[in-house]
Enzyme design. Structure first.
Site, PDB file in Angstrom:
ATOM      1  N   SER A  22       0.842  -1.183   0.000  1.00  0.00           N
ATOM      2  CA  SER A  22       0.000   0.000   0.000  1.00  0.00           C
ATOM      3  C   SER A  22       0.875   1.228   0.000  1.00  0.00           C
ATOM      4  O   SER A  22       1.887   1.284   0.700  1.00  0.00           O
ATOM      5  CB  SER A  22      -0.918   0.009   1.225  1.00  0.00           C
ATOM      6  OG  SER A  22      -1.783   1.117   1.205  1.00  0.00           O
ATOM      7  N   GLY A  24       0.830   5.840  -0.834  1.00  0.00           N
ATOM      8  CA  GLY A  24       0.053   7.030  -0.560  1.00  0.00           C
ATOM      9  C   GLY A  24      -1.173   7.170  -1.423  1.00  0.00           C
ATOM     10  O   GLY A  24      -2.170   7.774  -1.030  1.00  0.00           O
ATOM     11  N   LYS A  42      -4.220  -2.543  -8.851  1.00  0.00           N
ATOM     12  CA  LYS A  42      -3.970  -1.307  -8.113  1.00  0.00           C
ATOM     13  C   LYS A  42      -5.301  -0.592  -7.911  1.00  0.00           C
ATOM     14  O   LYS A  42      -5.942  -0.174  -8.871  1.00  0.00           O
ATOM     15  CB  LYS A  42      -3.000  -0.417  -8.887  1.00  0.00           C
ATOM     16  CG  LYS A  42      -2.600   0.865  -8.171  1.00  0.00           C
ATOM     17  CD  LYS A  42      -1.626   1.642  -9.053  1.00  0.00           C
ATOM     18  CE  LYS A  42      -0.921   2.750  -8.308  1.00  0.00           C
ATOM     19  NZ  LYS A  42       0.083   3.431  -9.164  1.00  0.00           N
ATOM     20  N   ASP A 136       9.815   8.522 -13.211  1.00  0.00           N
ATOM     21  CA  ASP A 136      10.016   8.075 -11.834  1.00  0.00           C
ATOM     22  C   ASP A 136      10.771   6.755 -11.809  1.00  0.00           C
ATOM     23  O   ASP A 136      10.408   5.822 -11.099  1.00  0.00           O
ATOM     24  CB  ASP A 136       8.671   7.927 -11.118  1.00  0.00           C
ATOM     25  CG  ASP A 136       8.838   7.927  -9.591  1.00  0.00           C
ATOM     26  OD1 ASP A 136       7.921   7.430  -8.914  1.00  0.00           O
ATOM     27  OD2 ASP A 136       9.868   8.404  -9.089  1.00  0.00           O
TER      28      ASP A 136
END
Length: 746
Positions: A22, A24, A42, A136
């Site tokens: 899990s 944010g 997800k 990212d």
């Protein structure tokens, strides 16, 4: 990790089997298709479902993931971005993330490192060929599957021809792996930003450290934008390929296709560094600490911002806050502001704090005599591993000096000459900022960290040792999430003859007799919260925060409870506006500093709160301005010591400034009060004594060790044994001198 109460039984017709992790923004579950094929789903957190800006972002993630589905990514199986609670299902990829692999087994080398480099370059090539920029690329977004590396999580990716969506006040990258243009002008980020990130990732894979690591996200970001990379430890052949990837300007970097050609020409074993350990090209002469995720994890991973971990109750925030030490070789200085574009940075800890026990109130032992036979001394207490520059913290009881931290559970020295009586070592990589728990008349308590290759056993333990012999009396697994709640790494504390700990699942407080280990009581956290123990003189408090706020790095609504020391019963709740950090006691009330947030980054302290446990009354005062630095409290006054040596004294009753004094001790730890003096010290061992009344300097010493000078958040380094001052500096260096005869400066 099994499903929890409240988790759905199915999503989009896919029966759920387990939680994978899990973060944010969402939770990832393991599910099955009707044919039995495993998928990772997800599910976006409910609080974001009504956020139009977030829905746009999630639709972009789904679109980007669909475009790049191929041999080097997790293919999209199904998705419902317009559902009441949006979700996306992708193929389930077996394997550890790169972050987990490095944390557990250390850096890669030889053929394994070459395969990783080529596989990631191929993945980047395929991603860019379909017009997507990942934005990212970092170790936790690379899964090492049996078939090769896979790039996951396109949560902030975008198409090259797409308008960039700027998420105001939200995390938009991870500084150690972001490109200069991503930090300065995120709207102009293109494919070669990913090439820069890949270069930093390969340095990390080869060395266990990033090329721009520093002790705070702001310093890291400054290094990325302005400084040369640190590449000394990178194998020579790989360094020649990585260095152009880290060019400050995008046009100076190779494309993914060009990079792939260079990597395929690398030798199978990649060689090593030059004989003298120095690599070609420019490198920084400053190496600072690197923080890793918790190493243990099951043999599976999925596209999530929170890699799956053991079922210990730890969450994404817990794993990120439990940071691990890496070598510190030189000094770092205060950081200038970075121009343009940075609204929020990921940081381990609040505002990039180092995880020290900020705010501990430390008062000197009474009396002004030196220990019998005292002579100035200097000692080094070696921990279990020579490659970790541990830092100790100490308490004095008569001539007995008890110290611990890092690879040292605890050691007993003689305060008069520093001679060692006994030492108990910790085999594992320590959690930064967790030092000695404390001591009673007959017991010393410290933290022990499990070796990374230990087959079983808890990662963290509180260990009780006999004060005279150092013999282990008992141990208990310990949680490690207090900093998420209180802003301090204090998961256990000694109060009277008892020790209060947080259990390993981070679900309750436990009290034991410090010497025997006999359990006095266990008290579960209030539902939906996580808590940490907080001392208030002889009283014990529990400070709690909602699970959702802890998970989202936004603890804004804390609750305090008085804990009955005999039974563990919690008193009535006392709500505190936050984010707030407990400092200590003043006139029987708990003093907290209010953190000033800029987006998700902590910029300093702008207010003070006072909590009266008896009346349950909370009063607030504004500070004259926002003060950045290391806070602490001594003799009823709050102090903030800045990165460049400015010390400010604040009245906790009114918030008004008492005085401000510039010192020569950059990045000083919290204060310690002695007879007529306040003592501040940095990791270099430089000490300044100030007058409590007006802050006038009494004396200053020269540095005694190589250590960071721009540090923030460190707990007090000075311990007083009567008139002797004992200082804990970098690399487990301890030294002592007479406060009336300090070493001469210069």
């Amino acid at each position: 990790m099994s499903l929890r109460g409240g988790d759905p039984a199915e999503i989009g017709g896919y029966p759920l089997e387990a939680r994978l992790g899990s973060g944010g923004m969402g939770t990832v579950f393991l599910a099955r298709t009707s044919s039995g094929r495993p998928v990772a789903i997800k599910l976006i957190h409910q609080q974001f479902a009504g956020d139009d800006e977030f829905r746009i972002r999630f639709r972009q993630e789904v679109a980007a993931a669909r475009r790049v589905s191929g041999a080097f990514t997790a293919a999209v199986v199904d998705a419902a971005p317009e559902a009441e609670q949006p979700w996306m299902a992708t193929t389930y990829i077996e394997g550890h993330t790169l972050a987990q692999r490095i944390a557990a087994d250390g850096p890669l080398d030889g053929a394994e490192l070459r395969r990783l480099a080529i596989g990631l370059a191929e993945a980047l090539r395929d991603i860019h060929r379909v017009g997507v920029v990942h934005r990212d690329l970092k170790p936790s977004n690379v899964v090492l599957s049996p078939e090769g590396p896979r790039v996951i999580d396109f949560g902030i990716s975008r198409a090259v021809d797409q308008q960039t969506l700027t998420m105001t006040g939200r995390v938009i990258g991870t500084p150690p792996f972001m490109s200069p243009e991503q930090l300065q002008a995120p709207r102009g980020v293109g494919p070669r930003s990913d090439v820069f990130s890949l270069g930093t990732l390969l340095v990390y894979a080869a060395t266990g450290q990033g090329p721009f690591d520093a002790d705070s996200p702001y310093m890291t970001a400054y290094q990325v934008v302005h400084e040369e990379p640190s590449l000394d430890a990178v194998p020579g052949a790989l360094r020649a390929v990585v260095e152009p990837c880290l060019a400050k300007e995008p046009e100076g970097r190779p494309s993914a296709d060009e990079l792939l050609v260079l990597l395929r020409d690398l030798p199978a074993d990649l060689g090593g560094t030059d004989a003298n350990g120095v690599g070609a090209g420019c490198t920084r002469d400053v190496n600072t600490q690197h923080h890793l995720a918790t190493p243990a994890a099951p043999a599976s991973a999925a596209p999530t911002t929170a890699p799956a971990g053991p079922d210990t109750g730890s969450t994404a925030i817990g794993r990120r806050l439990r940071r691990r030490w890496r070598p510190v070789l030189a000094t770092a200085v205060a950081v200038a502001a970075i121009g343009g574009g940075v609204t929020a940075l990921q940081a381990g800890g609040f505002g990039g704090n180092s995880g020290g026990d900020k705010g501990n109130s430390v008062v000197a032992a009474p009396g002004g005599a030196l220990p019998d036979g005292f002579q100035p001394w200097r000692r080094t207490v070696q921990g279990s591993r020579k490659d970790i520059p541990d830092e100790l913290r100490c308490v004095a009881r008569g001539d007995a000096l008890f110290c611990g931290g890092g690879g040292v559970v605890a050691t007993r020295l003689r305060a008069r000459d520093g001679s060692r009586v006994w030492t108990a070592k910790s085999p594992g990589v320590p959690v930064e900022g967790m030092h000695l728990v404390g001591a009673t008349d007959d017991t010393v308590l410290g933290y022990r960290f499990a070796a990374q290759n230990a087959p079983q056993g808890p990662p963290n333990e509180v260990v009780a040792l006999d004060a005279n012999s150092g013999r282990e009396l008992w141990s208990v697994p310990s949680g490690a999430e207090s900093q998420a709640v209180t802003g301090r790494s204090q998961d256990a504390l000694v109060i009277g003859s008892s020790v209060v700990t947080v259990d390993s699942s981070n679900s309750r407080l436990e009290a034991r007799d410090a010497h025997s280990g006999a359990v006095a009581w266990r008290t579960s956290f209030p539902a939906g919260t996580r808590c940490a123990p907080v001392p208030l003189g002889p009283q014990l408090l529990a400070m709690c925060a909602p699970d959702t706020e802890v998970n989202n790095l936004e603890v804004r609504h804390s609750t305090l409870y008085v804990v009955d020391r005999a039974s563990g019963t919690l008193g009535r709740p006392i709500a505190v506006n936050g984010p707030a950090v407990p400092m200590g006691a003043a006139n029987g009330r708990l003093v907290l500093l209010h953190e000033h947030m800029e987006g998700t980054a902590m910029a300093g302290y702008d207010g003070v709160a006072r909590v009266d446990p008896a009346s349950r009354k909370v009063t607030y005062s504004r500070l004259p301005r926002t003060y950045a630095g290391t806070p602490g409290m001594a003799d009823g006054t709050v102090y903030v010591s800045g990165q460049i040596g400015l010390v400010t004294a604040l009245d906790p009753e009114t918030g008004r400034k008492k005085w401000s004094r510039q010192t020569g001790v950059e990045g000083a730890s919290g204060p310690v009060a002695g007879a007529g003096a306040l003592y501040f010290s940095s990791a270099t061992g430089r000490v300044v004594a100030l007058s409590p009344r007006g802050g006038e300097p009494l004396w200053t010493t020269d540095p005694r060790a190589d250590g960071l000078t721009g540090e923030q958040g460190a707990s007090p380094r000075v311990t007083l044994a009567g008139r002797a001052v004992i200082v804990a500096a970098a690399k487990n260096t301890l030294f002592a001198f007479d406060t009336q005869r300090p070493p001469k400066s210069g």
